[in-house]
Design an enzyme around this catalytic site. Sequence first.
Site, PDB file in Angstrom:
ATOM      1  N   HIS A 204      40.278  -3.148  62.721  1.00 32.77           N
ATOM      2  CA  HIS A 204      40.645  -2.783  64.098  1.00 32.77           C
ATOM      3  C   HIS A 204      39.790  -3.568  65.106  1.00 32.77           C
ATOM      4  O   HIS A 204      38.802  -3.028  65.610  1.00 32.77           O
ATOM      5  CB  HIS A 204      40.458  -1.275  64.307  1.00 32.77           C
ATOM      6  CG  HIS A 204      41.549  -0.454  63.722  1.00 32.77           C
ATOM      7  ND1 HIS A 204      42.715  -0.165  64.407  1.00 32.77           N
ATOM      8  CD2 HIS A 204      41.679   0.136  62.509  1.00 32.77           C
ATOM      9  CE1 HIS A 204      43.506   0.568  63.643  1.00 32.77           C
ATOM     10  NE2 HIS A 204      42.900   0.766  62.490  1.00 32.77           N
TER      11      HIS A 204
ATOM     12  N   CYS B 135      45.979  -3.464  61.171  1.00 35.02           N
ATOM     13  CA  CYS B 135      45.889  -2.338  60.223  1.00 35.02           C
ATOM     14  C   CYS B 135      47.262  -1.996  59.636  1.00 35.02           C
ATOM     15  O   CYS B 135      47.775  -2.729  58.809  1.00 35.02           O
ATOM     16  CB  CYS B 135      45.208  -1.143  60.877  1.00 35.02           C
ATOM     17  SG  CYS B 135      44.604   0.024  59.625  1.00 35.02           S
TER      18      CYS B 135
ATOM     19  N   GLU C  75      40.344  -4.131  68.126  1.00 33.17           N
ATOM     20  CA  GLU C  75      40.337  -3.474  69.446  1.00 33.17           C
ATOM     21  C   GLU C  75      39.206  -2.458  69.547  1.00 33.17           C
ATOM     22  O   GLU C  75      38.745  -2.154  70.650  1.00 33.17           O
ATOM     23  CB  GLU C  75      41.700  -2.826  69.728  1.00 33.17           C
ATOM     24  CG  GLU C  75      41.965  -1.473  69.097  1.00 33.17           C
ATOM     25  CD  GLU C  75      42.229  -1.524  67.594  1.00 33.17           C
ATOM     26  OE1 GLU C  75      42.241  -2.626  67.014  1.00 33.17           O
ATOM     27  OE2 GLU C  75      42.425  -0.448  66.994  1.00 33.17           O
TER      28      GLU C  75
END
Length: 264
Positions: free
Chosen positions: A220, A118, A222
């Site tokens: 993202h 990001c 994660e």
Amino acid sequence: MSAMVSHARPLVLVTTASRDRDQGLRRQDAVTGRNYSQALRAEGALPVMAANLDVEAASELIERVDGLLLSGGADVAPERFAQAPHPGLGVVDEERDAFEIALYRAARARGLPVFGICRGIQLVNVAEGGTLHQHLPALAHAIQHDQRSIDGRPHHAVTLDGDSKSARAAGSTTVMTNSFHHQAVDTVAPSLRATGRTTDGIVEVLEGTSGAWLLCVEWHPEMMYATHPESRWPFRAFVEALGDARAEADQIAAVVPARTAQPA
Ligand code: MN
């Protein structure tokens, strides 16, 4: 003396934001998502988080780790790419910009794998001389990149170039990703290659064209790691690259006798 071969798990420095507390102790906290660390741990690496410090600390830290993960966060200051602030520009943090650019440069100079997420993709592009779109909603043709479902679920498709390391790692040229950004890469730096885009042409993936392993994504992963196993490939590829870099370093250490091992 036989060469030292390290079997320890690769250590990854994860960058953080500096945040003023709005209650309790009057101080700043160094924070970022716990899920970056959890995803690294799940892939077999060990994460350490660093507060934003001076640039000398950045080079010293990079000497002690095996890789760098540039995490998400605030906008990169537009002065960094010679633009005036757009009315849609968000909060900036010049100290974090300076520290992360120093970390990035030191990591590249040392040949460490770097993974940008990001803000990380934007930071890397700016560090390499590229520019950013400061506010995507100001572009008439842009699709929605700041999704309202905040649980991190997939939101838009990203098309990957067939001959890219991203497509090889993903095992596909189309991936579904979440999207929590209002800025994006505009002019791609000469040393980087855009290998993934959304249907509106916005760059969502950057790869290095030379040197050590470098992958940056605008989404993202994660936030999808635990719930969407098909989205784990960027973390997996990063940790594989850490292992490869380490094996290479061990080979060099085995061939070149360490100077410290010689009598004075
Ligand atoms: Mn997006």
